[in-house]
Design a protein around this motif. Structure first.
Motif, mmCIF file in Angstrom:
data_model
loop_
_atom_site.group_PDB
_atom_site.id
_atom_site.type_symbol
_atom_site.label_atom_id
_atom_site.label_comp_id
_atom_site.label_asym_id
_atom_site.label_seq_id
_atom_site.Cartn_x
_atom_site.Cartn_y
_atom_site.Cartn_z
ATOM 1 N N PRO A 53 0.837 -1.214 0.000
ATOM 2 C CA PRO A 53 0.000 0.000 0.000
ATOM 3 C C PRO A 53 0.866 1.257 0.000
ATOM 4 O O PRO A 53 1.873 1.326 0.708
ATOM 5 N N THR A 54 0.507 2.209 -0.809
ATOM 6 C CA THR A 54 1.308 3.429 -0.922
ATOM 7 C C THR A 54 0.906 4.444 0.142
ATOM 8 O O THR A 54 -0.255 4.512 0.551
ATOM 9 N N ASN A 55 1.884 5.228 0.603
ATOM 10 C CA ASN A 55 1.624 6.311 1.560
ATOM 11 C C ASN A 55 1.452 7.651 0.860
ATOM 12 O O ASN A 55 1.466 8.697 1.508
ATOM 13 N N ASP A 56 1.299 7.585 -0.459
ATOM 14 C CA ASP A 56 1.160 8.809 -1.241
ATOM 15 C C ASP A 56 -0.078 9.587 -0.776
ATOM 16 O O ASP A 56 -1.127 9.015 -0.510
ATOM 17 N N ALA A 59 -4.931 10.894 -3.493
ATOM 18 C CA ALA A 59 -5.972 9.859 -3.394
ATOM 19 C C ALA A 59 -6.053 9.024 -4.664
ATOM 20 O O ALA A 59 -6.286 7.809 -4.597
ATOM 21 N N LEU A 60 -5.849 9.664 -5.811
ATOM 22 C CA LEU A 60 -5.929 8.934 -7.080
ATOM 23 C C LEU A 60 -4.875 7.836 -7.148
ATOM 24 O O LEU A 60 -5.151 6.702 -7.565
ATOM 25 N N THR A 61 -3.648 8.149 -6.728
ATOM 26 C CA THR A 61 -2.571 7.152 -6.751
ATOM 27 C C THR A 61 -2.885 5.998 -5.809
ATOM 28 O O THR A 61 -2.670 4.823 -6.145
ATOM 29 N N ASP A 66 -4.393 0.333 -5.120
ATOM 30 C CA ASP A 66 -5.265 -0.651 -4.466
ATOM 31 C C ASP A 66 -5.996 -1.513 -5.495
ATOM 32 O O ASP A 66 -6.104 -2.734 -5.342
ATOM 33 N N GLN A 67 -6.503 -0.864 -6.543
ATOM 34 C CA GLN A 67 -7.257 -1.604 -7.553
ATOM 35 C C GLN A 67 -6.348 -2.486 -8.414
ATOM 36 O O GLN A 67 -6.746 -3.585 -8.804
#
Length: 202
Positions: A53-56, A59-61, A66-67
């Motif tokens: 999971p990214t901590n970016d 929200a789009l990233t 996730d998808q």
């Protein structure tokens, strides 16, 4: 028959999921695209299944990552389902008609299609009836002094497709079939006519 119908569904679902995965990869961030660029589809799926999971803060990233991971997990699950389905098909074909798998170009899926179309002893009066059922019996299309036959557009199209797959496989690696194709080509036969002859023979 149930296993084959289910396999077609799993295959269609996997294809649709892979297409969606590829489209999301195209719009991913440069770093992720760079990691996936030189990988084939199976390698991309394995890589994305392990995607952390990214901590970016964007929200789009986060949603895209996730998808991508969820789609990759779905594809991996479908791959396992298809492998189990293939094993079940092979076991049933081996139990019903083991010599069928010894024929050049015949695999568990095409063998299963042939067996389900044949169904049982007594359904078909002979191999010519089976050819008619598959839509590979020659249809006269002569005109004047030209004697020729054309492809049959009728019959069981699933069985016809299985025979077509077997013919293409034999043309690739079965030397007697390759010799036959070369001989018929030298006689002036078109690829379609040669395929028709091969499918009728098979």
């Amino acid at each position: 028959r149930i296993l084959h119908v289910a396999r077609r569904h799993y295959t269609d679902a996997r294809t649709a999921t892979v297409n969606l995965l590829k489209s999301l990869i195209l719009t991913a961030d440069d770093r992720l695209r760079g990691q996936l660029r030189k990988l084939n589809t199976d390698q991309q799926v394995r890589h994305l299944c392990r995607l952390e999971p990214t901590n970016d803060t964007d929200a789009l990233t986060r949603v895209r990552h996730d998808q991508l991971r969820a789609l990759a997990v779905d594809i991996a699950a479908l791959d396992r389902t298809l492998a189990a389905n293939l094993k079940q098909l092979r076991d049933l074909v081996t139990a019903m008609c083991p010599v069928l798998l010894d024929q050049p170009g015949v695999g568990p899926v095409t063998a299963a299609v042939a067996l389900t179309s044949w169904s049982h002893h007594g359904r078909l009066r002979g191999e010519a009836a089976f050819a008619s059922l598959a839509g590979v019996n020659p249809i006269p299309a002569s005109s004047g002094r030209t004697i020729r036959h054309r492809l049959n557009r009728g019959g069981d199209r699933t069985l016809n497709s299985a025979l077509h797959t077997i013919a293409l496989s034999r043309r690739s690696y079965h030397q007697p079939t390759r010799d036959y194709v070369a001989r018929r080509t030298a006689q002036g036969k078109t690829p379609r006519e040669i395929n028709r002859c091969l499918k009728r023979y098979i």
